[in-house]
Design an enzyme around this catalytic site. Structure first.
Site, PDB file in Angstrom:
ATOM      1  N   GLU A  77       0.798  -1.227   0.000  1.00 47.33           N
ATOM      2  CA  GLU A  77       0.000   0.000   0.000  1.00 47.33           C
ATOM      3  C   GLU A  77       0.830   1.276   0.000  1.00 47.33           C
ATOM      4  O   GLU A  77       0.382   2.300  -0.518  1.00 47.33           O
ATOM      5  CB  GLU A  77      -0.930   0.013   1.232  1.00 47.33           C
ATOM      6  CG  GLU A  77      -2.026  -1.021   1.217  1.00 47.33           C
ATOM      7  CD  GLU A  77      -3.178  -0.629   0.294  1.00 47.33           C
ATOM      8  OE1 GLU A  77      -3.096   0.444  -0.336  1.00 47.33           O
ATOM      9  OE2 GLU A  77      -4.147  -1.393   0.191  1.00 47.33           O
ATOM     10  N   SER A 337     -29.740 -32.664  48.708  1.00 56.23           N
ATOM     11  CA  SER A 337     -28.987 -33.056  49.910  1.00 56.23           C
ATOM     12  C   SER A 337     -27.655 -32.327  50.065  1.00 56.23           C
ATOM     13  O   SER A 337     -26.860 -32.690  50.936  1.00 56.23           O
ATOM     14  CB  SER A 337     -28.719 -34.566  49.874  1.00 56.23           C
ATOM     15  OG  SER A 337     -29.925 -35.298  49.889  1.00 56.23           O
TER      16      SER A 337
END
Length: 684
Positions: A77, A337
């Site tokens: 780029e 329990s």
């Protein structure tokens, strides 16, 4: 003519300099919204949320991006990015020649800085006026920012198809990983996508994406960024065919964290992403095999620090049929329990029972309540240890009556458990069998206290805890907590489970609606829930058959070796039932009597209940012992301090005991006939 050209050039330069000074492209940069995101304890992404403009835009530091990608980006780029001042005159000249030859703009000659300027203002630059404005903004950016800062803005704002912005979001979506380590093919694709993000989306235009990637690779060979061999190998690599989801780990915990800090863009949790993922996979697999619409929740914490390491709220956030959005680590349900260990621990602490005491498991009516066991059978005479390991209901209810439901509720509060009762009713014997509402997180906290020698542990998941262990309120005396852990470490393991090393308890709520398993080793506590989020029953589920195997697997995911349980504290009485002191041979179950009802039973004449006594405990060497004086009762007596035997078989009514340190202490005495008395004192 030459003078005119110089005048025009000079005038243009003066105009451009003035425009650059007045330009403010960073005004747009200040308003860049990033995706709010949640990180794990090591900085790994757990979950991210879209921005208000529906973008996936995740911040990323330059050092967290693969250097090869950055090299490719600059070479493709903007080859002179590191040396120009925002504009590349040679690139602009080339673009002008191309435009003159074709009658229109072919390439803009844009530098990365110019692209950042365009992305910040979000305006097209296909006209000459717009291009001049972009040039001005690029020069202004370079005056205000360093090269790294400009590049960082590109990495944040570059488009990569759909609502993906920035290289981090793109890498996660297209490759399922952070951009720190990219292959040559992956880096090339990420370079190519921003030029035409929609036309090159690999999930929609695979051929175009591949061609664009390969063109980048060809250029990289010419530029010397990669070798011809590396490029050839990269071309053989396939392009992704689908867009992956942004990480969605610890979905419920992450959502809570963001709601807790509405202004924060990033929140860090104590959760470990790797462990979280393995536990989520376990929950998902187990729920799918359990029943239609079933779900599973798992919580893992380090009870030495209180840090939550994994929190799985459901079998999948997006599983609508399983109501995956409901966080079952916080849902209040009947625990079956799983509260029994606290009942037994309190009985040990008060001298009502010892693990080797005998207790009857026979059909009984306890204060109008007739409990039965899960399998509808009775075991007859068993030890207290066996009663807890087999989770027998009759002994648990009898011990519950002996210690009192209010005492259990009080200890639950000390452990940080927000237990809820139906309506305004008072706690009763049914609490022993799950007649109270708690959450999975509550249970994890309670068992963390058992693992921590009886002291409460504050579970945290937001931020990092202090490195030293958290020392909280006294839920159970150390000896009583050790007894409980020792018993639970002998609980039968589920089928195909590896060797033990953990203390655990299971529970099944009434009607097979909830299955629970909670356990701990010397460092970790794990809590598991299985059932349906809407509370409808699942025939056949139980804590032992359903939740315990999940608990075993959850522990395995912590590593193959278990941390040893706490060592036996001093003063713990280990003996068989036959060699126990007579008052402890049989658990003294039944309704607690008042002092008046106890009649000729023993009484503690000194110290009085609730007394504050100054024994000089700040200096252990010069501290005075506590003298305990009795009256009434039938010798021999057994004296207990904080659940530990201090004296046994004594016919004297005066005892001397040296406390371990300052704080609350419980003194209990038991006479020959099993009658008892106790007081609580605060020692200074």
């Amino acid at each position: 003519m030459l003078g005119l050209c110089l005048t025009v050039t000079l005038g243009g330069g003066i105009w451009l300099a003035g425009e650059v000074r007045q330009a403010d492209p960073l005004g747009h940069a200040g308003g860049i919204a990033v995706s709010r995101h949640v990180l794990d304890r090591n900085g790994k992404l757990l979950r991210a949320f879209q921005t208000n403009d529906d973008k996936w835009r995740l911040p990323v530091a330059l050092e967290d991006v693969d250097p090869r990608y950055l090299a490719m980006l600059k070479a493709y780029e903007d080859r002179r990015f590191d040396t120009h001042s925002g504009v590349d005159p040679r690139a602009l000249a080339r673009a002008a020649v191309q435009a003159a030859g074709s009658g229109g703009i072919v390439s803009g000659g844009s530098t990365l800085t110019m692209q950042v300027a365009r992305l910040l203002k979000e305006k097209p630059t296909r006209t000459l006026a717009a291009k001049l404005g972009q040039i001005v903004d690029a020069l202004a950016l370079e005056r205000a920012l360093t090269k790294d800062e400009v590049l960082s803005l590109y990495l944040l704002r570059a488009p990569f198809g759909g609502n993906l912005e920035g290289v981090r979001a793109a890498s996660l979506a297209w490759f399922g990983k952070e951009p720190a380590r990219l292959t040559a093919a992956e880096a090339a694709l990420l370079v190519a996508l921003p030029q035409s993000p929609e036309a090159r989306r690999p999930d929609r235009h695979r051929k175009a994406a591949r061609q664009a990637r390969d063109r980048v690779l060809d250029r990289m060979v010419t530029a010397g960024v990669v070798t011809a061999e590396e490029a050839a190998a990269a071309r053989r690599e396939s392009v992704p065919t689908r867009r992956r989801d942004v990480p969605l780990l610890a979905a419920h915990a992450a959502r809570d964290a963001i709601l807790r800090e509405p202004e924060a863009s990033v929140v860090r949790l104590t959760i470990d992403a790797g462990l979280q993922e393995t536990q989520e996979n376990l929950a998902r697999r187990r729920a799918a095999a359990l029943a239609p619409n079933a779900s599973v929740a798992i919580l893992v914490a380090d009870h030495t620090s209180g840090e939550i390491l994994a929190r799985v709220g459901s079998a999948g956030l997006l599983e609508e049929s399983r109501r995956g959005h409901v966080d079952m680590t916080k849902a209040v349900r009947s625990p079956g329990s799983t509260l029994k260990p606290l009942i037994y621990g309190l009985a040990f602490e008060e001298g009502i029972a010892h693990p080797e005491s005998y207790v009857e498991d026979r059909p009984s009516s306890v204060n109008g309540y007739s409990p039965t066991n899960f399998d509808r059978t009775f075991q007859g005479t068993v030890t207290v240890r066996e009663a807890l390991q087999l989770s027998l209901n009759v002994p648990a209810v009898k011990l519950m009556e002996a210690v009192g439901a209010p005492a259990i509720m009080s200890r639950l509060r000390l452990a940080g458990v927000s237990a809820s009762l139906a309506g305004e009713e008072a706690p009763g014997l049914a609490v022993a069998l799950g007649g109270v509402g708690v959450s999975l997180r509550d249970l994890a906290g309670l068992y963390a206290a058992l693992a921590n020698g009886g002291r409460s542990v504050k579970l945290i998941e937001h931020g990092r805890a202090a490195p030293e262990p958290f020392s909280g309120l006294r839920v159970l005396e150390e000896a009583a907590a050790w007894y409980v852990g020792d018993i639970l470490s002998g609980t039968p393991l589920p089928r195909n489970a590896p060797a033990g090393g953990i203390a655990y308890k299971t529970g099944t709520s009434y009607g097979h609606r909830d299955a629970w398993a909670v356990g701990f080793d010397g460092r970790h506590v794990v809590a598991v829930w299985a059932g349906r989020a809407d509370g409808t029953p699942i025939p056949g589920i139980s804590g032992y058959e359903t939740a315990a195997p999940i608990l075993s697997e959850a522990f395995q995911r912590l590593g193959p070796e278990r941390h040893p349980l706490r060592e036996k504290p001093e003063g713990v009485l280990t003996a068989h039932a036959q060699s126990l002191p007579p008052p402890l041979k049989y658990a003294r179950v039944g309704k607690r009597k008042s002092a008046l009802e106890r009649g000729s039973g023993p009484e503690i004449a000194f110290p009085p209940d609730g007394a504050l006594l100054d024994l000089g405990m700040k200096d252990r060497e010069s501290a005075a012992p506590l003298v305990v004086k009795l009256r009434r009762g039938t010798p021999p007596f057994a004296l207990y301090a904080n659940g530990r035997p201090v004296a046994r078989g004594s016919r004297e009514k005066s005892f001397s005991w040296m406390p371990d340190g300052p704080g609350l202490s419980t003194i209990a005495v038991v006479d020959r006939h099993g009658r008892s008395a106790r007081v609580s004192v605060d020692l200074r």
